[in-house]
Design a protein around this motif. Structure first.
Motif, PDB file in Angstrom:
ATOM      1  N   LEU A 152       0.142 -40.634  -7.035  1.00  0.00           N
ATOM      2  CA  LEU A 152      -0.378 -41.882  -7.484  1.00  0.00           C
ATOM      3  C   LEU A 152      -0.940 -41.866  -9.008  1.00  0.00           C
ATOM      4  N   HIS A 153      -1.008 -40.746  -9.611  1.00  0.00           N
ATOM      5  CA  HIS A 153      -1.438 -41.025 -11.099  1.00  0.00           C
ATOM      6  C   HIS A 153      -0.399 -41.320 -11.835  1.00  0.00           C
ATOM      7  N   SER A 154       0.717 -40.843 -11.437  1.00  0.00           N
ATOM      8  CA  SER A 154       2.137 -40.988 -12.229  1.00  0.00           C
ATOM      9  C   SER A 154       3.016 -42.114 -11.757  1.00  0.00           C
ATOM     10  N   ALA A 155       2.787 -42.750 -10.563  1.00  0.00           N
ATOM     11  CA  ALA A 155       3.730 -43.581  -9.915  1.00  0.00           C
ATOM     12  C   ALA A 155       3.902 -44.815 -10.664  1.00  0.00           C
ATOM     13  N   ASN A 156       5.429 -44.935 -10.670  1.00  0.00           N
ATOM     14  CA  ASN A 156       6.158 -45.868 -11.332  1.00  0.00           C
ATOM     15  C   ASN A 156       6.541 -47.102 -10.363  1.00  0.00           C
ATOM     16  N   PHE A 157       5.844 -48.137 -10.311  1.00  0.00           N
ATOM     17  CA  PHE A 157       6.197 -49.100  -9.269  1.00  0.00           C
ATOM     18  C   PHE A 157       7.353 -50.013  -9.380  1.00  0.00           C
ATOM     19  N   SER A 158       8.352 -49.958 -10.398  1.00  0.00           N
ATOM     20  CA  SER A 158       9.444 -50.644 -10.803  1.00  0.00           C
ATOM     21  C   SER A 158      10.406 -50.725  -9.692  1.00  0.00           C
ATOM     22  N   THR A 159      10.379 -49.771  -8.844  1.00  0.00           N
ATOM     23  CA  THR A 159      11.124 -49.742  -7.491  1.00  0.00           C
ATOM     24  C   THR A 159      10.643 -50.556  -6.392  1.00  0.00           C
ATOM     25  N   LEU A 160       9.272 -50.533  -6.387  1.00  0.00           N
ATOM     26  CA  LEU A 160       8.646 -51.410  -5.371  1.00  0.00           C
ATOM     27  C   LEU A 160       8.835 -52.870  -5.944  1.00  0.00           C
ATOM     28  N   ASP A 161       8.398 -53.156  -7.496  1.00  0.00           N
ATOM     29  CA  ASP A 161       8.931 -54.393  -7.962  1.00  0.00           C
ATOM     30  C   ASP A 161      10.118 -54.836  -7.875  1.00  0.00           C
ATOM     31  N   SER A 162      11.201 -54.131  -7.872  1.00  0.00           N
ATOM     32  CA  SER A 162      12.401 -54.764  -7.564  1.00  0.00           C
ATOM     33  C   SER A 162      12.622 -54.830  -5.969  1.00  0.00           C
ATOM     34  N   ALA A 163      12.057 -54.078  -5.252  1.00  0.00           N
ATOM     35  CA  ALA A 163      12.150 -54.548  -3.713  1.00  0.00           C
ATOM     36  C   ALA A 163      11.510 -55.768  -3.504  1.00  0.00           C
ATOM     37  N   VAL A 164      10.480 -55.952  -3.885  1.00  0.00           N
ATOM     38  CA  VAL A 164       9.783 -57.243  -3.581  1.00  0.00           C
ATOM     39  C   VAL A 164      10.603 -58.446  -4.186  1.00  0.00           C
ATOM     40  N   LYS A 165      11.141 -58.208  -5.582  1.00  0.00           N
ATOM     41  CA  LYS A 165      11.957 -59.278  -6.094  1.00  0.00           C
ATOM     42  C   LYS A 165      13.279 -59.663  -5.243  1.00  0.00           C
ATOM     43  N   SER A 166      13.818 -58.437  -4.717  1.00  0.00           N
ATOM     44  CA  SER A 166      14.842 -58.631  -3.634  1.00  0.00           C
ATOM     45  C   SER A 166      14.724 -59.411  -2.445  1.00  0.00           C
ATOM     46  N   TRP A 167      13.406 -58.737  -1.929  1.00  0.00           N
ATOM     47  CA  TRP A 167      12.945 -59.556  -0.643  1.00  0.00           C
ATOM     48  C   TRP A 167      12.716 -60.978  -0.728  1.00  0.00           C
ATOM     49  N   ASN A 168      12.140 -61.499  -2.077  1.00  0.00           N
ATOM     50  CA  ASN A 168      11.915 -62.847  -2.409  1.00  0.00           C
ATOM     51  C   ASN A 168      13.124 -63.649  -2.135  1.00  0.00           C
ATOM     52  N   GLY A 169      14.071 -62.884  -2.793  1.00  0.00           N
ATOM     53  CA  GLY A 169      15.638 -63.573  -2.712  1.00  0.00           C
ATOM     54  C   GLY A 169      15.887 -63.713  -1.183  1.00  0.00           C
ATOM     55  N   VAL A 170      15.843 -62.761  -0.495  1.00  0.00           N
ATOM     56  CA  VAL A 170      16.254 -62.768   1.026  1.00  0.00           C
ATOM     57  C   VAL A 170      15.769 -63.682   1.581  1.00  0.00           C
ATOM     58  N   ASP A 195       2.223 -56.879  -0.527  1.00  0.00           N
ATOM     59  CA  ASP A 195       0.672 -56.722  -0.494  1.00  0.00           C
ATOM     60  C   ASP A 195       0.546 -55.065  -0.700  1.00  0.00           C
ATOM     61  N   THR A 196       1.279 -54.014  -0.270  1.00  0.00           N
ATOM     62  CA  THR A 196       1.115 -52.610  -0.332  1.00  0.00           C
ATOM     63  C   THR A 196       1.464 -52.259  -1.764  1.00  0.00           C
ATOM     64  N   ARG A 197       2.257 -53.131  -2.495  1.00  0.00           N
ATOM     65  CA  ARG A 197       2.658 -52.621  -4.007  1.00  0.00           C
ATOM     66  C   ARG A 197       1.191 -52.977  -4.642  1.00  0.00           C
ATOM     67  N   ASN A 198       0.816 -54.095  -4.619  1.00  0.00           N
ATOM     68  CA  ASN A 198      -0.553 -54.735  -5.098  1.00  0.00           C
ATOM     69  C   ASN A 198      -1.610 -53.767  -4.854  1.00  0.00           C
ATOM     70  N   GLU A 199      -1.566 -53.215  -3.805  1.00  0.00           N
ATOM     71  CA  GLU A 199      -2.894 -52.551  -3.395  1.00  0.00           C
ATOM     72  C   GLU A 199      -2.819 -51.196  -3.956  1.00  0.00           C
ATOM     73  N   LEU A 200      -1.521 -50.472  -4.111  1.00  0.00           N
ATOM     74  CA  LEU A 200      -1.313 -49.308  -4.549  1.00  0.00           C
ATOM     75  C   LEU A 200      -1.533 -49.273  -6.063  1.00  0.00           C
ATOM     76  N   LYS A 201      -1.198 -50.516  -6.762  1.00  0.00           N
ATOM     77  CA  LYS A 201      -1.497 -50.638  -8.310  1.00  0.00           C
ATOM     78  C   LYS A 201      -2.726 -50.743  -8.339  1.00  0.00           C
ATOM     79  N   HIS A 202      -3.441 -51.432  -7.636  1.00  0.00           N
ATOM     80  CA  HIS A 202      -5.174 -51.376  -7.799  1.00  0.00           C
ATOM     81  C   HIS A 202      -5.480 -50.087  -7.780  1.00  0.00           C
ATOM     82  N   GLN A 203      -4.998 -49.210  -6.691  1.00  0.00           N
ATOM     83  CA  GLN A 203      -5.845 -47.914  -6.623  1.00  0.00           C
ATOM     84  C   GLN A 203      -5.269 -47.044  -7.640  1.00  0.00           C
ATOM     85  N   GLN A 204      -4.250 -47.092  -7.963  1.00  0.00           N
ATOM     86  CA  GLN A 204      -3.780 -46.351  -9.379  1.00  0.00           C
ATOM     87  C   GLN A 204      -4.572 -46.803 -10.344  1.00  0.00           C
TER      88      GLN A 204
END
Length: 759
Positions: free
Chosen positions: A6-24, A83-92
């Motif tokens: 959690l401390h060093s999490a890079n959320f770029s992968t989740l950001d990309s996933a959300v962006k991809s799913w938005n497209g889908v 929602d998971t990405r946003n909540e994990l960002k908040h916890q980080q």
């Protein structure tokens, strides 16, 4: 989730996933719209015939529905991931802020393995060890929350995807919390349901009712609840809660809420059976296997008796109902000696529990609840009724006239329909008022309605209802022949007539064809009364007896009467349309077409009138106003938008009223005619009506004359027909001939019906 992750999490992968799913989601939204408005819309407007009418059209409709489900599922997945990405960002952020606060207080936080340490290396922290402990607890709380978010998201996503083996789920969740709550609540309520009745409090009972009521339609919740409780646990729960010797406090204090629990437990299980998970496959198999076994070690209540009472609501999986029905019939045969006597094991005895809490019957006969389940699942109902009860070679006493020449009675096989409708000795039942219960046979009629029409009983067909299949048509043939052979099968249980009337109203082209007495080689009748799907081949005499029999019940009468008037109006419009493709045109001239349509409609109207007269003037003394009231009530279904599938830009669906916008002249013509039908049935327009047989007959004949003429005139005007000045005379002749045909057919039945047949 460990500290360093959690401390060093890079959320770029989740950001990309959300962006991809938005497209889908966006692309699927477009595809879903194209499928709904383009693919399905064009299919509904196309003129299908033969095999394509039932198979291809239905396949296209289901394919379009898959695009809708795909869009829904993709949206739910996107929502959960986002929602998971946003909540994990908040916890980080919470974690980093807590570490920074500790640093400001001279506290050092370091990763250690999967965990962490908090130290005061210089002994300068304000608060000393208390501050260390407080920061440690704060960080652990953040990690626990992040772990819960991550775990519940994985669980929700897996549950969502696992709901279907093929295709897509229509489950919809706005965020991770909604899906996580579904899983958690299911586990909590399943735990309450597993408790013994003696240990379950009224508060826990209330929690079960509230939870099942709220979540019964939630696919993840339902699957998780049912699979966690298990098939045996489900049976033990409902049987136990209705055991008068167990859990008396809840039974006494929540007696009036047991019906709510029964309903929403049933709805939850219905939703659960639609899931394709391994756990639900096991549940369905075990439930079917447990049906013939006692629920408790020392009890007599069988699994079928318990489960069937939970089937009265909801849409259960077709395959499950088919397997369940097969095993139920096996048990029925054992209990009834292959149908020789009443299945005694289903009779309610004095100390037996009341497994049905609606007040309509005790619930001891599992066939009652199973019939209600089939009424909501048309495909399963069709399969069941066409299934075999006994074969010719089995040990049974069923015989029929197998030789038309000398009335020889020989052994025959019976379908499930024939057994239940014609032969079964239904166990005696009482309702909550102590009166004889009609629920069993009434549910049978509802199940037959679904089985023959292809839509749930009590609903009207829509533009998406597929044309009749060969199996549906075959069952319709059996129903008409059975009632024609012995009308008392229906008159002795007249409450079934509303469903039989609705069935007949959706087979009007088939019924009209039967009245012509045309043989198979006649090519003009199929063009006069076109049918897209499979036609039911009906005997004219059987049809006449059916109409007289159903005509004795106000609701049954109204269904056919209103349906036939709409069908007649649209059919006239169809054949007066000069743009009708040549290959679909009736081969004879316009005069013959109009006379023949009016004649067949007149015969059907006249035959119904004979049944109505029997009810009003015969021993039943049914009030004539009841028939007009029932007819008038049909306008609540018509809703001003009328179409019968003939000439309204859809397939030739043999239905009287389709509650969907059906443009073109046909809907206008039928709408005008039905408005007049409803107006004629209003009380103020019946004051001067005669009350003897001749007066009622003449009044009905005159109304049919008037309506046929108006329908033909409206259609002729809409299409600028050169015959506009002649159609009134043609319909008068046709209608008159039709009423004469009805009178002739009625006289043939006079000995059986003991009614006054007008001339």
């Amino acid at each position: 989730m460990d500290f360093e992750t959690l401390h060093s999490a890079n959320f770029s992968t989740l950001d990309s996933a959300v962006k991809s799913w938005n497209g889908v989601v966006g692309k699927l939204e477009t595809l879903e719209k194209d499928a709904r408005e383009g693919l399905r819309g064009k299919a509904n407007k196309a003129d299908w015939s033969g095999y394509n009418a039932t198979v291809s059209r239905e396949f296209i409709g289901k394919t379009a529905g898959e695009f809708e489900d795909a869009h829904t599922q993709a949206t739910s997945i996107r929502n959960i991931i986002r929602d998971t990405r946003n909540e994990l960002k908040h916890q980080q952020s919470e974690l980093l802020n807590a570490i920074a606060r500790g640093r400001d207080n001279h506290l050092l936080v370091q990763a250690k393995g999967s965990g962490f340490t908090v130290e005061d290396p210089e002994n300068k922290a304000a608060g000393g060890q208390t501050a260390v402990d407080a920061l440690r607890d704060d960080l652990q709380r953040i990690l626990d929350k992040a772990t819960e978010i991550d775990t519940s998201a994985a669980t929700a996503l897996k549950a969502l995807v696992d709901l279907t083996d093929y295709g897509f789920s229509g489950a919809e969740y706005k965020d991770r919390d909604a899906a996580a709550v579904a899983v958690k609540t299911a586990e909590q309520l399943a735990a309450l349901a597993k408790k013994s009745p003696e240990d379950r409090s009224t508060a826990e009972f209330d929690a079960l009712v509230a939870g099942l009521t709220k979540h019964s339609g939630d696919e993840i919740f339902a699957e998780h609840f049912a699979s966690t409780l298990g098939a045996k646990g489900t049976l033990e729960f409902w049987a136990g809660i209705n055991d008068p010797h167990r859990g008396r406090e809840v039974g006494q204090e929540r007696h009036d809420q047991l019906d709510d629990l029964q309903k929403h437990l049933g709805l939850t299980l219905a939703t659960a059976t639609q899931a394709d998970t391994v756990e639900m496959a096991t549940w369905k198999r075990e439930m079917t296997d447990l049906g013939s076994q006692p629920v408790s070690k020392n009890g007599y209540t069988l699994g079928f008796q318990v489960m069937s009472n939970l089937m009265r609501w909801g849409n259960y999986d077709d395959r499950f109902l088919t397997d369940y029905g097969t095993e139920l019939i096996k048990t029925e045969k054992k209990m009834s000696g292959n149908g020789r006597h009443t299945p005694t094991g289903w009779a309610h005895m004095g100390m037996d529990p009341y497994l049905n809490r609606t007040g309509t019957d005790s619930g001891s006969d599992p066939m009652t609840g199973f019939m209600k389940a089939l009424s909501n699942s048309p495909d399963a109902a069709t399969d069941f009724f066409n299934g075999t009860f006994v074969t010719k070679d089995e040990d049974h006493d069923f015989v029929r006239d197998t030789d038309d020449e000398n009335d020889y009675k020989g052994k025959v096989g019976l379908t499930n329909f024939q057994y239940l409708f014609e032969e079964r000795d239904w166990p005696p039942e009482r309702d909550i008022k102590g009166e004889e219960s009609i629920t069993g046979r009434n549910n049978l009629a509802l199940a037959l309605e679904a089985a023959t029409t292809g839509h749930p009983a009590g609903e009207m067909p829509t533009i998406d209802t597929p044309p009749h299949s060969p199996d549906q048509a075959r069952l319709m043939e059996s129903i008409v022949h059975s009632i024609g052979e012995s009308p008392e099968r229906l008159t002795d249980h007249s409450y079934m007539s509303d469903s039989i009337g609705q069935i007949a109203s959706e087979y009007l082209p088939d019924i009209n064809r039967a009245t012509t007495d045309a043989d198979d080689k006649n090519e003009s009748v199929p063009k006069l009364f076109p049918i897209a799907g499979s036609a039911a081949v009906l005997d004219h005499a059987d049809v006449s007896r059916l109409l007289v029999t159903v005509g004795q019940n106000p609701e049954g009468y109204a269904a056919i009467e209103v349906g036939q008037k709409a069908y007649m109006a649209n059919l006239l419009d169809y054949h007066l349309n000069p743009d009708l493709p040549r290959e679909q045109r009736y081969p004879q001239d316009t005069e013959n077409a109009i006379k023949e349509i009016s004649r067949r409609s007149g015969e059907i109207g006249g035959t119904l009138a004979i049944g109505r007269q029997e009810a009003v003037l015969g021993e039943a003394k049914q009030a004539d106003s009841d028939f007009e009231h029932a007819t008038n009530q049909k306008k609540n279904v018509a809703s001003g938008i009328i179409g019968t599938g003939i000439g309204v830009g859809t397939s030739f669906i043999a239905t009287p009223i389709v509650g969907a916008a059906a443009g073109g002249a046909a809907s206008t013509v039928s709408g005008v005619i039905l408005e007049q039908v409803f107006k004629d049935s209003e009380p103020e327009n019946l004051k001067n009506r005669g009350s003897d047989a001749a007066a009622l007959w003449e009044d009905t004949r005159e109304k049919n004359n008037s309506l046929s003429a108006e329908a033909a005139e409206k259609a002729a005007s809409a299409h600028n027909s050169p015959h506009a000045d002649k159609v009134e005379e043609w319909t008068r002749i046709g209608t008159g001939d039709g009423f004469n045909d009805a009178s002739t057919a009625g006289r043939r039945m006079a000995d059986d019906l003991e009614t006054e047949i007008p001339t």
